[in-house]
Design a protein around this motif. Structure first.
Motif, PDB file in Angstrom:
ATOM      1  N   ALA A 136       0.392   9.063  52.700  1.00 46.16           N
ATOM      2  CA  ALA A 136       0.580   9.846  53.834  1.00 46.16           C
ATOM      3  C   ALA A 136       1.363   9.548  54.926  1.00 46.16           C
ATOM      4  CB  ALA A 136      -0.846  10.381  54.313  1.00 46.16           C
ATOM      5  N   GLY A 137       2.332  10.372  55.382  1.00 46.20           N
ATOM      6  CA  GLY A 137       3.257  10.079  56.467  1.00 46.20           C
ATOM      7  C   GLY A 137       4.588   9.432  55.799  1.00 46.20           C
ATOM      8  N   ILE A 138       4.894   9.001  54.909  1.00 41.59           N
ATOM      9  CA  ILE A 138       5.970   8.732  54.143  1.00 41.59           C
ATOM     10  C   ILE A 138       7.021   9.851  54.077  1.00 41.59           C
ATOM     11  CG2 ILE A 138       7.143   7.645  52.322  1.00 41.59           C
ATOM     12  CD1 ILE A 138       5.146   5.805  54.254  1.00 41.59           C
ATOM     13  N   THR A 139       8.505   9.536  54.470  1.00 39.12           N
ATOM     14  CA  THR A 139       9.119  10.447  54.195  1.00 39.12           C
ATOM     15  C   THR A 139       9.609  10.675  52.831  1.00 39.12           C
ATOM     16  OG1 THR A 139      10.284   9.986  56.490  1.00 39.12           O
ATOM     17  CG2 THR A 139      11.558  10.997  55.017  1.00 39.12           C
ATOM     18  N   SER A 140       9.691  11.850  52.463  1.00 38.88           N
ATOM     19  CA  SER A 140       9.956  12.427  51.230  1.00 38.88           C
ATOM     20  C   SER A 140      10.978  13.434  51.012  1.00 38.88           C
ATOM     21  CB  SER A 140       8.898  12.605  50.320  1.00 38.88           C
ATOM     22  OG  SER A 140       8.409  13.864  50.762  1.00 38.88           O
ATOM     23  N   GLY A 141      11.893  13.446  50.111  1.00 43.55           N
ATOM     24  CA  GLY A 141      12.825  14.684  49.741  1.00 43.55           C
ATOM     25  C   GLY A 141      12.968  14.699  48.437  1.00 43.55           C
ATOM     26  N   THR A 142      13.817  15.934  48.312  1.00 41.95           N
ATOM     27  CA  THR A 142      14.280  16.202  46.942  1.00 41.95           C
ATOM     28  C   THR A 142      15.707  15.657  46.822  1.00 41.95           C
ATOM     29  OG1 THR A 142      12.640  17.987  46.778  1.00 41.95           O
ATOM     30  CG2 THR A 142      14.388  18.128  44.976  1.00 41.95           C
ATOM     31  N   PHE A 143      15.984  15.146  45.595  1.00 43.57           N
ATOM     32  CA  PHE A 143      17.252  14.892  45.336  1.00 43.57           C
ATOM     33  C   PHE A 143      18.250  16.019  45.308  1.00 43.57           C
ATOM     34  CE2 PHE A 143      15.292  11.067  43.074  1.00 43.57           C
ATOM     35  CZ  PHE A 143      15.909  10.213  43.999  1.00 43.57           C
ATOM     36  N   ALA A 144      19.648  15.866  45.730  1.00 44.22           N
ATOM     37  CA  ALA A 144      20.577  17.276  45.780  1.00 44.22           C
ATOM     38  C   ALA A 144      20.369  17.887  44.419  1.00 44.22           C
ATOM     39  CB  ALA A 144      21.726  16.558  46.037  1.00 44.22           C
ATOM     40  N   ALA A 145      20.570  19.105  44.373  1.00 44.40           N
ATOM     41  CA  ALA A 145      20.578  19.984  43.323  1.00 44.40           C
ATOM     42  C   ALA A 145      21.959  20.395  43.288  1.00 44.40           C
ATOM     43  CB  ALA A 145      19.752  21.244  43.609  1.00 44.40           C
ATOM     44  N   ASP A 146      22.622  19.364  42.563  1.00 45.62           N
ATOM     45  CA  ASP A 146      24.188  19.563  42.448  1.00 45.62           C
ATOM     46  C   ASP A 146      24.523  18.900  40.973  1.00 45.62           C
ATOM     47  OD1 ASP A 146      23.731  16.733  42.903  1.00 45.62           O
ATOM     48  OD2 ASP A 146      25.321  16.769  44.382  1.00 45.62           O
ATOM     49  N   GLY A 147      23.622  18.985  39.980  1.00 43.69           N
ATOM     50  CA  GLY A 147      23.860  18.882  38.435  1.00 43.69           C
ATOM     51  C   GLY A 147      24.089  20.055  38.124  1.00 43.69           C
TER      52      GLY A 147
ATOM     53  N   LEU B  98       8.606   3.585  58.175  1.00 43.85           N
ATOM     54  CA  LEU B  98      10.172   3.729  58.200  1.00 43.85           C
ATOM     55  C   LEU B  98      10.899   2.636  57.172  1.00 43.85           C
ATOM     56  CD1 LEU B  98      11.027   4.000  61.877  1.00 43.85           C
ATOM     57  CD2 LEU B  98      10.677   5.941  60.414  1.00 43.85           C
ATOM     58  N   ALA B  99      10.131   1.641  56.445  1.00 42.39           N
ATOM     59  CA  ALA B  99      10.452   0.909  55.558  1.00 42.39           C
ATOM     60  C   ALA B  99      10.144   1.635  54.005  1.00 42.39           C
ATOM     61  CB  ALA B  99      10.097  -0.264  55.548  1.00 42.39           C
ATOM     62  N   PHE B 100       9.575   2.859  53.989  1.00 47.13           N
ATOM     63  CA  PHE B 100       9.211   3.419  52.600  1.00 47.13           C
ATOM     64  C   PHE B 100      10.123   4.735  52.550  1.00 47.13           C
ATOM     65  CE2 PHE B 100       6.155   0.651  51.428  1.00 47.13           C
ATOM     66  CZ  PHE B 100       5.857   0.866  50.174  1.00 47.13           C
ATOM     67  N   ARG B 101      10.394   5.215  51.549  1.00 49.77           N
ATOM     68  CA  ARG B 101      10.739   6.352  51.361  1.00 49.77           C
ATOM     69  C   ARG B 101      10.750   7.048  49.805  1.00 49.77           C
ATOM     70  NH1 ARG B 101      15.145   9.732  54.500  1.00 49.77           N
ATOM     71  NH2 ARG B 101      14.263   8.382  56.258  1.00 49.77           N
TER      72      ARG B 101
ATOM     73  N   TYR C  10      11.619   0.930  48.895  1.00 49.41           N
ATOM     74  CA  TYR C  10      10.796   0.081  50.088  1.00 49.41           C
ATOM     75  C   TYR C  10      11.075  -1.168  50.214  1.00 49.41           C
ATOM     76  CZ  TYR C  10       7.283  -1.922  46.854  1.00 49.41           C
ATOM     77  OH  TYR C  10       6.858  -2.517  45.902  1.00 49.41           O
ATOM     78  N   ARG C  11      10.759  -1.835  51.436  1.00 50.16           N
ATOM     79  CA  ARG C  11      11.023  -3.152  51.585  1.00 50.16           C
ATOM     80  C   ARG C  11       9.778  -3.774  51.183  1.00 50.16           C
ATOM     81  NH1 ARG C  11      10.578  -7.288  55.837  1.00 50.16           N
ATOM     82  NH2 ARG C  11      10.193  -5.442  57.302  1.00 50.16           N
TER      83      ARG C  11
END
Length: 197
Positions: A29-40, A187-190, A142-143
């Motif tokens: 919980a609390g780790i920044t997540s996102g979806t890869f760009a939808a440009d395929g 901040l060292a995780f994504r 991550y580091r």
């Protein structure tokens, strides 16, 4: 008993335990997540629908997100991929004019290696194919350091002395204690989702 302990600790470390409110490396919980760009092809996020250059861009964007999001304090040195995604990168040529694969190209041109001169560690994790938001695959950057992520294991597995609990029955109980993992530097995780279905 030792195999059961190892399997339990692997699952706890990777995915945590919902009943105990413990997160893992891939769903903390609390780790920044996102979806890869939808440009395929067809506005897809999947790497199988993207050019090698776009895949390299996705990976570097994930790594760069940690660097910029932490004001250039943190830099990921480890990338976790699903076996499916890692296999695709390892067997797909970067271009028709080279024997180099997407994976070998990433290993040479990622932002971490270019900045530090050290190799980016890339590992596979079972089950990452479905750990992303909406059941898609997840990539974890991550580091890998004790001041970033820590596994609390105050008492590793050990067997207690043998005791007789019946006329012809002897028991050898085992015991261990753990608190799961703790991410000390979020901040060292994504997380990046959508590399494959």
């Amino acid at each position: 008993a030792r195999q059961a302990y190892n399997q339990f600790m692997y699952e706890l470390t990777i995915r945590g335990k919902t009943a105990k409110n413990l997160g893992g490396l891939v769903n903390y919980a609390g780790i920044t997540s996102g979806t890869f760009a939808a440009d395929g092809t067809g506005a897809s996020t999947f790497w199988a629908d993207k050019t090698p250059a776009l895949i390299v861009r996705d990976i570097n964007s994930l790594l760069l997100g940690i660097w910029t999001g932490s004001k250039q304090v943190e830099m990921a040195d480890t990338l976790l991929l699903s076996p499916t995604d890692a296999t695709y990168l390892a067997q797909t040529p970067y271009s028709s004019t080279t024997m180099e694969t997407i994976l070998s190209f990433v290993q040479k041109t990622n932002i971490y290696t270019l900045e530090t001169g050290r190799s980016l560690t890339i590992r596979t994790v079972r089950g990452l194919e479905n750990d992303g938001s909406g059941g898609v695959s997840r990539v974890v950057a991550y580091r890998n350091s004790e001041d970033v992520v820590k596994l609390h294991l105050p008492m590793p597995h050990r067997f207690l002395p043998v005791y007789q609990d019946g006329p012809l029955n002897f028991a050898i109980p085992g015991i261990f204690r753990t608190g799961g993992i703790e991410i000390l530097q979020p901040l060292a995780f994504r997380y990046g989702d959508g590399a494959s279905a």
